[in-house]
Design a protein around this motif. Sequence first.
Motif, mmCIF file in Angstrom:
data_model
loop_
_atom_site.group_PDB
_atom_site.id
_atom_site.type_symbol
_atom_site.label_atom_id
_atom_site.label_comp_id
_atom_site.label_asym_id
_atom_site.label_seq_id
_atom_site.Cartn_x
_atom_site.Cartn_y
_atom_site.Cartn_z
ATOM 1 N N ALA A 194 -62.781 47.203 -45.774
ATOM 2 C CA ALA A 194 -62.616 46.454 -44.518
ATOM 3 C C ALA A 194 -63.691 46.869 -43.519
ATOM 4 O O ALA A 194 -64.277 46.020 -42.832
ATOM 5 C CB ALA A 194 -61.224 46.684 -43.948
ATOM 6 N N THR A 202 -55.914 46.491 -41.568
ATOM 7 C CA THR A 202 -56.139 47.278 -42.783
ATOM 8 C C THR A 202 -56.087 48.771 -42.451
ATOM 9 O O THR A 202 -55.477 49.554 -43.191
ATOM 10 C CB THR A 202 -57.489 46.919 -43.427
ATOM 11 O OG1 THR A 202 -57.537 45.510 -43.671
ATOM 12 C CG2 THR A 202 -57.691 47.656 -44.743
ATOM 13 N N LEU A 217 -59.330 50.397 -49.592
ATOM 14 C CA LEU A 217 -59.213 49.082 -48.953
ATOM 15 C C LEU A 217 -59.716 49.164 -47.513
ATOM 16 O O LEU A 217 -60.424 48.271 -47.037
ATOM 17 C CB LEU A 217 -57.766 48.582 -49.005
ATOM 18 C CG LEU A 217 -57.537 47.140 -48.571
ATOM 19 C CD1 LEU A 217 -58.244 46.161 -49.509
ATOM 20 C CD2 LEU A 217 -56.045 46.824 -48.529
ATOM 21 N N ASN A 218 -59.389 50.249 -46.833
ATOM 22 C CA ASN A 218 -59.853 50.436 -45.458
ATOM 23 C C ASN A 218 -61.381 50.563 -45.418
ATOM 24 O O ASN A 218 -62.026 49.986 -44.533
ATOM 25 C CB ASN A 218 -59.185 51.659 -44.827
ATOM 26 C CG ASN A 218 -59.455 51.747 -43.354
ATOM 27 O OD1 ASN A 218 -59.428 50.752 -42.631
ATOM 28 N ND2 ASN A 218 -59.736 52.945 -42.885
ATOM 29 N N ASP A 275 -53.396 51.606 -43.858
ATOM 30 C CA ASP A 275 -53.846 52.887 -44.393
ATOM 31 C C ASP A 275 -53.174 54.053 -43.652
ATOM 32 O O ASP A 275 -52.740 55.027 -44.273
ATOM 33 C CB ASP A 275 -55.366 52.992 -44.292
ATOM 34 C CG ASP A 275 -55.932 54.241 -44.947
ATOM 35 O OD1 ASP A 275 -55.401 54.667 -46.001
ATOM 36 O OD2 ASP A 275 -56.898 54.802 -44.406
ATOM 37 N N LEU A 332 -51.313 41.807 -42.928
ATOM 38 C CA LEU A 332 -52.703 41.917 -43.360
ATOM 39 C C LEU A 332 -53.054 40.760 -44.311
ATOM 40 O O LEU A 332 -54.079 40.102 -44.148
ATOM 41 C CB LEU A 332 -52.886 43.262 -44.056
ATOM 42 C CG LEU A 332 -54.272 43.669 -44.544
ATOM 43 C CD1 LEU A 332 -54.322 45.176 -44.677
ATOM 44 C CD2 LEU A 332 -54.614 43.031 -45.856
ATOM 45 N N LEU A 356 -57.608 43.758 -52.408
ATOM 46 C CA LEU A 356 -56.392 43.293 -51.738
ATOM 47 C C LEU A 356 -55.440 42.665 -52.751
ATOM 48 O O LEU A 356 -54.248 42.970 -52.781
ATOM 49 C CB LEU A 356 -56.733 42.285 -50.635
ATOM 50 C CG LEU A 356 -55.548 41.624 -49.939
ATOM 51 C CD1 LEU A 356 -54.716 42.656 -49.176
ATOM 52 C CD2 LEU A 356 -56.045 40.542 -48.988
ATOM 53 N N TYR A 368 -63.445 42.945 -50.950
ATOM 54 C CA TYR A 368 -62.205 43.236 -50.231
ATOM 55 C C TYR A 368 -61.052 42.442 -50.849
ATOM 56 O O TYR A 368 -59.978 42.972 -51.103
ATOM 57 C CB TYR A 368 -62.365 42.895 -48.747
ATOM 58 C CG TYR A 368 -61.133 43.158 -47.935
ATOM 59 C CD1 TYR A 368 -60.934 44.391 -47.324
ATOM 60 C CD2 TYR A 368 -60.153 42.173 -47.781
ATOM 61 C CE1 TYR A 368 -59.785 44.645 -46.586
ATOM 62 C CE2 TYR A 368 -59.012 42.419 -47.053
ATOM 63 C CZ TYR A 368 -58.835 43.654 -46.450
ATOM 64 O OH TYR A 368 -57.686 43.899 -45.730
ATOM 65 N N SER A 391 -55.178 52.557 -50.503
ATOM 66 C CA SER A 391 -55.243 52.124 -49.099
ATOM 67 C C SER A 391 -56.513 52.618 -48.419
ATOM 68 O O SER A 391 -57.115 51.899 -47.614
ATOM 69 C CB SER A 391 -54.008 52.579 -48.325
ATOM 70 O OG SER A 391 -53.978 53.990 -48.191
#
Length: 127
Positions: free
Chosen positions: A62, A90, A58-59, A94, A113, A36, A32, A55
């Motif tokens: 998470a 996160t 990244l989600n 998104d 975040l 990030l 992560y 995004s």
Amino acid sequence: MKKLILITLLFLGMQTIVAQTIVEKWKPFSEYHQLLSNTFHPSEEGDFGPIKQFSGELNRKAEALDITSIPKEFNTPKIESTVTLLKKQTKFVDELVKVKAPNAEIMRAFEDLHDIFHRIVLLSKEE
């Protein structure tokens, strides 16, 4: 005198190891962090391309931060609740990207975040 210097250096070296441990020991958190870092820092310079492109990933990273997989030495109520907050923030970033929110709005949420991520790292240093 040499012993005092050696003890001090060893102590400081151990502090550095502990400070890095949650990122090093918790692989999903490390992954992560990598994404990030690769998306946040360009946005600080006004380049929103990376966060807009990644995004969703990244989600997903998470979502993979399963509280039950936090290394035992860092599994505290404060860290658990902050990880939960990180996951929610996160997802929010998104969602902002998906609805094509203004860059300023995305940046505010992204900064929050980023701050939450660093709060987890700081909390892990206290343990």
